[in-house]
Scaffold this motif. Structure first.
Motif, PDB file in Angstrom:
ATOM      1  N   THR A 357      24.512  33.920  37.862  1.00  0.00           N
ATOM      2  CA  THR A 357      25.788  34.296  38.465  1.00  0.00           C
ATOM      3  C   THR A 357      25.898  33.637  39.835  1.00  0.00           C
ATOM      4  O   THR A 357      24.936  33.652  40.620  1.00  0.00           O
ATOM      5  CB  THR A 357      25.872  35.823  38.605  1.00  0.00           C
ATOM      6  OG1 THR A 357      25.713  36.419  37.320  1.00  0.00           O
ATOM      7  CG2 THR A 357      27.225  36.230  39.176  1.00  0.00           C
ATOM      8  N   LYS A 381      34.002  35.867  33.768  1.00  0.00           N
ATOM      9  CA  LYS A 381      33.530  37.098  34.385  1.00  0.00           C
ATOM     10  C   LYS A 381      32.183  37.463  33.776  1.00  0.00           C
ATOM     11  O   LYS A 381      31.969  37.303  32.575  1.00  0.00           O
ATOM     12  CB  LYS A 381      34.560  38.202  34.169  1.00  0.00           C
ATOM     13  CG  LYS A 381      34.307  39.467  34.949  1.00  0.00           C
ATOM     14  CD  LYS A 381      35.564  40.344  35.010  1.00  0.00           C
ATOM     15  CE  LYS A 381      36.102  40.614  33.609  1.00  0.00           C
ATOM     16  NZ  LYS A 381      37.255  41.541  33.659  1.00  0.00           N
ATOM     17  N   GLU A 382      31.269  37.967  34.589  1.00  0.00           N
ATOM     18  CA  GLU A 382      29.916  38.267  34.135  1.00  0.00           C
ATOM     19  C   GLU A 382      29.922  39.252  32.970  1.00  0.00           C
ATOM     20  O   GLU A 382      29.106  39.156  32.052  1.00  0.00           O
ATOM     21  CB  GLU A 382      29.089  38.834  35.291  1.00  0.00           C
ATOM     22  CG  GLU A 382      27.639  39.094  34.951  1.00  0.00           C
ATOM     23  CD  GLU A 382      26.867  39.668  36.126  1.00  0.00           C
ATOM     24  OE1 GLU A 382      25.699  39.311  36.311  1.00  0.00           O
ATOM     25  OE2 GLU A 382      27.457  40.486  36.865  1.00  0.00           O
ATOM     26  N   SER A 383      30.864  40.191  32.971  1.00  0.00           N
ATOM     27  CA  SER A 383      30.895  41.242  31.950  1.00  0.00           C
ATOM     28  C   SER A 383      31.741  40.874  30.741  1.00  0.00           C
ATOM     29  O   SER A 383      32.037  41.739  29.918  1.00  0.00           O
ATOM     30  CB  SER A 383      31.442  42.532  32.567  1.00  0.00           C
ATOM     31  OG  SER A 383      32.755  42.324  33.091  1.00  0.00           O
ATOM     32  N   VAL A 384      32.157  39.615  30.603  1.00  0.00           N
ATOM     33  CA  VAL A 384      33.040  39.230  29.501  1.00  0.00           C
ATOM     34  C   VAL A 384      32.333  39.436  28.161  1.00  0.00           C
ATOM     35  O   VAL A 384      31.127  39.269  28.038  1.00  0.00           O
ATOM     36  CB  VAL A 384      33.484  37.759  29.652  1.00  0.00           C
ATOM     37  CG1 VAL A 384      32.334  36.815  29.369  1.00  0.00           C
ATOM     38  CG2 VAL A 384      34.660  37.455  28.752  1.00  0.00           C
ATOM     39  N   GLY A 397      39.220  37.367  31.372  1.00  0.00           N
ATOM     40  CA  GLY A 397      38.044  37.017  32.171  1.00  0.00           C
ATOM     41  C   GLY A 397      37.609  35.580  32.061  1.00  0.00           C
ATOM     42  O   GLY A 397      36.489  35.251  32.423  1.00  0.00           O
ATOM     43  N   LYS A 437      38.086  33.295  46.863  1.00  0.00           N
ATOM     44  CA  LYS A 437      38.397  33.686  45.486  1.00  0.00           C
ATOM     45  C   LYS A 437      39.338  32.678  44.826  1.00  0.00           C
ATOM     46  O   LYS A 437      40.365  33.029  44.251  1.00  0.00           O
ATOM     47  CB  LYS A 437      38.989  35.086  45.438  1.00  0.00           C
ATOM     48  CG  LYS A 437      38.015  36.175  45.885  1.00  0.00           C
ATOM     49  CD  LYS A 437      38.591  37.563  45.692  1.00  0.00           C
ATOM     50  CE  LYS A 437      37.556  38.620  46.039  1.00  0.00           C
ATOM     51  NZ  LYS A 437      38.080  39.996  45.824  1.00  0.00           N
ATOM     52  N   LEU A 456      41.053  35.333  42.326  1.00  0.00           N
ATOM     53  CA  LEU A 456      40.111  35.762  41.295  1.00  0.00           C
ATOM     54  C   LEU A 456      39.684  37.197  41.580  1.00  0.00           C
ATOM     55  O   LEU A 456      39.389  37.547  42.722  1.00  0.00           O
ATOM     56  CB  LEU A 456      38.892  34.842  41.264  1.00  0.00           C
ATOM     57  CG  LEU A 456      39.186  33.354  40.998  1.00  0.00           C
ATOM     58  CD1 LEU A 456      37.885  32.566  40.959  1.00  0.00           C
ATOM     59  CD2 LEU A 456      39.939  33.179  39.696  1.00  0.00           C
ATOM     60  N   THR A 458      37.016  38.980  40.944  1.00  0.00           N
ATOM     61  CA  THR A 458      35.623  39.345  41.141  1.00  0.00           C
ATOM     62  C   THR A 458      34.831  38.146  41.630  1.00  0.00           C
ATOM     63  O   THR A 458      35.246  36.998  41.456  1.00  0.00           O
ATOM     64  CB  THR A 458      35.003  39.855  39.827  1.00  0.00           C
ATOM     65  OG1 THR A 458      33.628  40.156  40.048  1.00  0.00           O
ATOM     66  CG2 THR A 458      35.113  38.811  38.720  1.00  0.00           C
ATOM     67  N   LYS A 460      31.533  38.025  40.699  1.00  0.00           N
ATOM     68  CA  LYS A 460      30.466  37.907  39.702  1.00  0.00           C
ATOM     69  C   LYS A 460      30.940  36.989  38.584  1.00  0.00           C
ATOM     70  O   LYS A 460      31.415  37.432  37.534  1.00  0.00           O
ATOM     71  CB  LYS A 460      30.093  39.287  39.163  1.00  0.00           C
ATOM     72  CG  LYS A 460      29.465  40.185  40.226  1.00  0.00           C
ATOM     73  CD  LYS A 460      28.995  41.499  39.628  1.00  0.00           C
ATOM     74  CE  LYS A 460      28.294  42.346  40.677  1.00  0.00           C
ATOM     75  NZ  LYS A 460      27.801  43.631  40.123  1.00  0.00           N
ATOM     76  N   LEU A 461      30.800  35.679  38.819  1.00  0.00           N
ATOM     77  CA  LEU A 461      31.303  34.670  37.892  1.00  0.00           C
ATOM     78  C   LEU A 461      30.158  33.751  37.456  1.00  0.00           C
ATOM     79  O   LEU A 461      29.235  33.479  38.227  1.00  0.00           O
ATOM     80  CB  LEU A 461      32.417  33.850  38.557  1.00  0.00           C
ATOM     81  CG  LEU A 461      33.643  34.655  39.007  1.00  0.00           C
ATOM     82  CD1 LEU A 461      34.571  33.774  39.826  1.00  0.00           C
ATOM     83  CD2 LEU A 461      34.385  35.213  37.799  1.00  0.00           C
TER      84      LEU A 461
END
Length: 496
Positions: A357, A381-384, A397, A437, A456, A458, A460-461
């Motif tokens: 990340t 996005k990290e949580s995608v 994301g 961002k 953006l 977040t 956390k990308l």
């Protein structure tokens, strides 16, 4: 006696009086009783029910069971005839008893089970059914209970079998993962050995080159010293001869000495001041060979080392993608079925993520796209979600620049935004400004701006790459992260 093989002695006893049947009658439910016993059971009762199965009986005068009566009479006759043979009868009785399993008899009363108590989930004999313990309990015939419960158990097996199949599938996946871990370990070990062997090879060559330089300098300066030694040896011999001759002349007569003296003025006498034995740079230049040696070798080694600002994570790559050994290049290939379905891996979307990340600050990397006809580049996005069919757009994301067949460039907004590019770039520079961002795309040839995502949501990308699928030999080129040049900067430290 055929009835002996077909009917046990217990079947010839009335379930009420537990004695041999006397004038047996049969009810509609097929159970038989002594006529006197059934009359006594029904005496004073408004509803006539079978004492065994509790089934209702409509007949006030049950018919005689002639077949059973004949069997009982024959049994009585045989019993009387067997009185004379007690030992043989006892042995046969024991044999008959041995053929009956203890589990089929009541441990308390020694009678066969006929009923099943649904309340206590117990099997009961004809005596147990009248006990206070089972009073007002729901009793059903043993055969009916077994049939009903077997069906329930049979139905309950389906989810268990499904769970078993699930566990088996999970076990197979674990075995596949274990095998993949072994293969990953082997390949990674080979790559580590290969890289270190290249470094060792470079160091061996560098060591040999520097030792060769040292030996060349030593050989040259030794040759100079040998020439000086030879010259000095000649001078020593010449001077020694001169001294010896003059000492001899000193011993001669005066006339002879004076005649020889004239030659003294014509001869050349060497002086030690005429030549220096050690000229400048006569010694080995040690500082040139070992001064900052490790730094100089490391600095030279930078030409052999490549640095990539982004590394791809093979554990996220879809099963159709193949990464290069240094994890900086990816291309589409056939399905690799031996790769496990680990949760971080894309299962349907043909893409791969970076290995980490990106933190706060500015991050830039270039990707060589060559003449590919389709690709996606950007960040996610990290949580995608990585499972199933994905919607590549900013709301899901994904912030990416895409090329599709026909040369159409698009930004992954929702809906996608078509872009006009004056020249087809062979490289794309991706710049992520996590502080502001923003995510921007440029043509690095002349830094022409292509598109910028703003605001953006977040920080956390993770970098995102998709070479897309190949079709009939087209779009087969890889996506390759361009390495950056590495330089050494020396910053002097000031003394306190």
């Amino acid at each position: 006696m055929t009835y002996q093989a077909l009917i046990s002695e217990e079947d010839l006893h009335c379930p009420v009086c537990f004695e041999l049947f006397t004038n047996p009658v049969v009810l509609e439910c097929s159970h038989s009783f002594c006529r006197t016993c059934i009359d006594n059971c029904w005496n004073g009762q408004f509803t006539r029910i079978c004492p065994v199965c509790r089934a209702s009986c409509l007949s006030e005068r049950p018919p005689a069971n002639l077949a059973l009566r004949n069997i009982v009479e024959n049994f009585r006759v045989r019993q009387q005839s067997n009185v004379e043979e007690p030992e043989q009868s006892s042995q046969e009785s024991q044999e008959r008893e041995s053929t009956q399993s203890p589990e089929e008899r009541c441990a308390t009363h020694g009678k066969r089970f006929f009923f099943f108590c649904e309340d206590d989930q117990e099997t009961l004999c004809t005596v147990c059914q009248y006990s206070k313990r089972h009073k007002d309990h729901q009793l059903i015939p043993l055969e009916e209970a077994a049939k009903e419960l077997k069906e329930m158990v049979r139905l309950s097996l389906w989810p268990l079998k499904e769970d078993l199949m699930t566990f088996q599938t999970q076990k197979d996946e674990c075995l596949k993962t274990t095998q993949h871990i072994k293969e990953q370990t082997r390949l990674t070990r080979d790559l580590i050995k290969k890289d270190f062997e290249q470094l060792r090879h470079f160091l061996r060559l560098e060591e040999a080159a520097r030792i060769s330089m040292l030996e060349d300098e030593a050989e040259m300066k030794n040759e100079i010293m040998q020439e000086k030694l030879e010259d000095l040896s000649n001078k020593i011999v010449s001077l020694s001869n001169t001294i010896q001759n003059r000492e001899t002349d000193l011993e001669r007569e005066d006339i002879q000495f004076l005649q020889a003296y004239k030659s003294y003025t014509d001869s050349v006498i060497y002086s030690p001041q005429d030549s220096n034995v050690l000229a400048p740079d006569s010694l080995i230049d040690v500082s040139k060979h070992v001064g900052n040696l490790k730094f100089k070798v490391w600095e030279k080694m930078l030409g052999q080392v490549q640095y990539s600002p982004i590394i791809m994570d093979p554990n996220t790559a879809a099963k159709w993608l193949k990464l290069s050994e240094n994890l900086t290049s990816v291309h589409y290939r056939d399905l690799q079925s031996d790769i496990p379905n680990n949760p971080e891996r894309f299962d349907l979307c043909v893409c791969v993520l970076g290995n980490e990340t990106l933190s706060a600050g500015m991050h830039c990397w270039e990707v060589e796209v060559g003449n590919k006809t389709k690709w996606d580049l950007g960040v996610v996005k990290e949580s995608v979600s990585r499972q199933g069919i994905l919607n590549v757009n900013s709301e899901s994301g994904f912030w990416a620049l895409a090329l599709r067949e026909g040369g159409q460039y698009c930004a992954s907004t929702k809906p996608w935004t078509k872009l006009y590019v004056k020249r087809k770039p062979h490289r794309i520079r991706v710049c992520l400004n996590n502080n502001n961002k923003e995510l921007s795309f440029y043509d690095p040839f002349d830094m022409t701006h292509i598109y910028t995502f703003s605001h953006l949501p977040t920080k956390k990308l993770i970098p995102f790459f998709s070479p897309c699928v190949s079709d009939q030999g087209s779009n087969t080129e890889p996506l390759r992260i361009v390495p950056v040049k590495v330089a050494v900067t020396i910053t002097p430290e000031l003394a306190d």
